[in-house]
Structures are given as C-alpha cells and as structure tokens.
Write a protein that holds these residues in place. Structure first.
Motif, PDB file in Angstrom:
ATOM      1  N   ARG A  82       0.623  -0.637  -7.135  1.00  0.00           N
ATOM      2  CA  ARG A  82      -0.362  -1.522  -7.758  1.00  0.00           C
ATOM      3  C   ARG A  82      -0.809  -2.662  -6.857  1.00  0.00           C
ATOM      4  O   ARG A  82      -1.786  -3.357  -7.163  1.00  0.00           O
ATOM      5  N   GLY A  83      -0.130  -2.900  -5.764  1.00  0.00           N
ATOM      6  CA  GLY A  83      -0.400  -4.074  -4.948  1.00  0.00           C
ATOM      7  C   GLY A  83      -1.697  -3.994  -4.167  1.00  0.00           C
ATOM      8  O   GLY A  83      -2.209  -2.912  -3.867  1.00  0.00           O
ATOM      9  N   SER A  84      -2.217  -5.160  -3.813  1.00  0.00           N
ATOM     10  CA  SER A  84      -3.415  -5.236  -2.966  1.00  0.00           C
ATOM     11  C   SER A  84      -3.081  -4.982  -1.501  1.00  0.00           C
ATOM     12  O   SER A  84      -3.987  -4.727  -0.701  1.00  0.00           O
ATOM     13  N   PHE A  85      -1.792  -5.090  -1.164  1.00  0.00           N
ATOM     14  CA  PHE A  85      -1.336  -4.838   0.196  1.00  0.00           C
ATOM     15  C   PHE A  85      -0.187  -3.830   0.134  1.00  0.00           C
ATOM     16  O   PHE A  85       0.646  -3.891  -0.767  1.00  0.00           O
ATOM     17  N   LEU A  86      -0.141  -2.928   1.129  1.00  0.00           N
ATOM     18  CA  LEU A  86       0.856  -1.866   1.167  1.00  0.00           C
ATOM     19  C   LEU A  86       1.709  -1.970   2.416  1.00  0.00           C
ATOM     20  O   LEU A  86       1.204  -2.241   3.511  1.00  0.00           O
ATOM     21  N   CYS A  87       3.008  -1.747   2.245  1.00  0.00           N
ATOM     22  CA  CYS A  87       3.935  -1.608   3.361  1.00  0.00           C
ATOM     23  C   CYS A  87       4.692  -0.304   3.183  1.00  0.00           C
ATOM     24  O   CYS A  87       5.153   0.004   2.074  1.00  0.00           O
TER      25      CYS A  87
END
Length: 320
Positions: A82-87
């Motif tokens: 769901r995040g705006s940034f991915l790791c």
C-alpha cells in the motif's frame, strides 16, 4: 497508521537469518511502514519464525505461495502493498536504523527522483559466525551527501555495471508503475533489468553512505552456474533499444562499452570452463575477442580451452 513505505522481503529457506533481517526493518526510526514477507515455498522453519515476529508487531504480514522464484515473490508483495514508496530487501541482508528516514529525506530534497539508493558493505562470516552489524556498519554522521556521479540520469552508468544493490534502494511507486515490475522470465540480473528500465524514465539519487550489509554465503544466487549469459544479453538489448546516452546527455563511450561486454563474456566463459562446459566457454571467449580484438588474452583463452586447459576456481564476482 498510514503506510508510507512498503518493505517487501521474498524468503526461501532462510531460517538462519530471517529474524535478524526483520528486526533491522522493525528498528527503523521511520515507523509508518508495512513489511510483507512473501515466502516462496520454504521447507524449513522460515514461515514459523515470521509468524512469531508478526504476532509481536502487526506491521509484519506473511504471504505464502508455492515456489515460483524471487521475481514472482517480489511482484506478489508489490501487488499487495500500500505504500507510496517500495523497498525490496533480500531475506538475509541488514539495514541501518536510519536508512528509510534518510531516503525519504532525500526524496524530499529531490522530488523528481524515482529511486534513492546507497552504498553497501559485503558482510562476511568468520570462524565464529557473522559479526554484530553495529560493529561492521560505519556510523552515520550528519546528512548524507549525494554521489553526483551516480545521481541524476544514470542510464549510461548501468550500461557498465549493476551499481544499485536491490536491498539498498527505495523506489517511488509511480516510477514502478511506469517501468513495470520484476521480469519473472529472468532468473538472474532481474534487478539490473529493472534499474535499466527505471533509469531511462526517472532520475536516481545515490546517497554517499553505507546503509546496508550484504550478507555473503555459499547459497547466494550469483554463485550458480547459468546456461545463459544474462548480463551481456541485457546490456546489448538495452544499447540497441536506447543507445548509450542518458537523458541529460551524459553517455558511455562506445569503445568502453565494447570492452565491458568483452570482459563479461570472458568471465562467463571462465565460469563455464571451470565446470567443464568447454564448448560454451570457447563460444564466450570468441565473443569477447570479437568485441575487443586488441586484447590478445581472449584469443589465448580460446586456444587454451581448445587444448584442454581448465582454470582454478573463479572468484564469486567473476562467476555470474
């Protein structure tokens, strides 16, 4: 809690390391995150250990699937995130507690950037096992500077090498939506393929600081014998499609690109020869010589391999 960062960890039979990897994520100073552990058909206690961690911290969620490979596992986590940034953190690596916060700050300073990555350290085992991370990782002092050589439009840099370790990177979701996810058809160099696709679309930022420990052990994928030289195939196809220049005009010299291809063909050939695949090795040496005919070493390798010479064990860096 609103999720800003999604951390995807593909796992497979990693009961020795997964708890330490997860604890490094949960210890991040940035708290608004979710952790999706996608287990790719483990047969050991990996899933049980993840469930135990998840019971103590609701930010962790286990997703289980039949064994389909790391790309499918990463893409499954991406689809459920769901995040705006991915790791995308490898299941045996380790993060400094300030990593996510510093990367988000870097995105704030460079709002057009699609990827923020950093340096890493190889984490080797000793006779007593792996040293404690805090004793290995350098301390953070102040705001990390940007490495200008590897920041901005750096497609041309990725035609030389895969400079970004997957575990070090944070990717803006909109950039991933544009470039596409990991390619399940690639059993190797899938991260390099993603960086090349991203780097023709968005600028990168590299922080001149070590944020990640890259654990070294014999089960790593870069030590496996491959039927195909994915590195040279990837580089040649991108050069044919996009040329050798980044969008800001910086470019890779064509002669250096050819020499780089020759070096990779040679490394692939040596690894094949080490495992007795003489015909494949000779073909790789011939391609190396074709790309860089002035390098007489490649011709000598063809002759030596034809006469039955076999090299000593290649170093891990040369084996892929």
């Amino acid at each position: 809690m609103t999720v800003l960062v999604s951390v995807v960890i593909p796992t497979y039979n990693v009961e020795r390391y997964i708890e330490q990897t997860l604890q490094s994520v949960l210890a991040q100073s940035h708290r608004a995150l979710e952790v999706l552990v996608v287990d790719d058909g483990s047969s050991d206690c990996t899933r049980d250990l993840v469930v135990a961690v998840a019971a103590a911290d609701p930010r962790v969620r286990l997703v289980s699937q039949a064994n389909q490979g790391v790309c499918v596992a990463r893409n499954r986590g991406l689809a459920e995130s769901r995040g705006s940034f991915l790791c995308f953190l490898d299941h045996d690596d380790w993060w400094a507690p300030w990593k996510l916060a510093e990367q988000l700050a870097a995105f704030g300073r460079a709002p057009d950037a699609g990827v923020v990555f950093s340096d890493f350290l190889n984490w080797f085992s000793t006779e007593s096992g792996f040293a404690e991370p805090d004793s290995v990782l350098p301390a953070l002092e102040g705001v990390p500077a940007h490495d200008n050589e590897f920041s901005g439009w750096i497609y041309h840099q990725f035609l030389i090498d895969c400079w970004a370790l997957t575990s070090t990177a944070m990717i803006r979701r909109s950039a991933l939506d544009s470039a596409g996810a990991f390619d399940p058809a690639l059993p190797y160099s899938e991260d390099w393929d993603l960086w090349l696709r991203l780097s023709v679309r968005v600028p990168f930022v590299k922080l001149a600081v070590v944020s990640t420990l890259y654990r070294q052990h014999m089960e790593q994928g870069n030590r496996k014998l491959r039927e195909v030289d994915y590195r040279t195939r990837l580089l040649e196809s991108n050069a044919a499609r996009h040329g050798l220049a980044s969008r800001d005009g910086r470019k890779l010299d064509r002669e250096r690109f050819a020499q780089n291809l020759a070096r990779y063909h040679m490394q692939f050939g040596l690894h094949q020869l080490e495992h007795g695949r003489r015909r494949v090795a000779i073909g790789a040496f011939a391609r190396a010589w074709r790309h860089h005919p002035a390098r007489l070493k490649y011709g000598a390798l063809i002759a030596a391999a034809t006469l039955g010479w076999k090299p000593c064990a290649a170093t891990p860096g040369d084996a892929t």
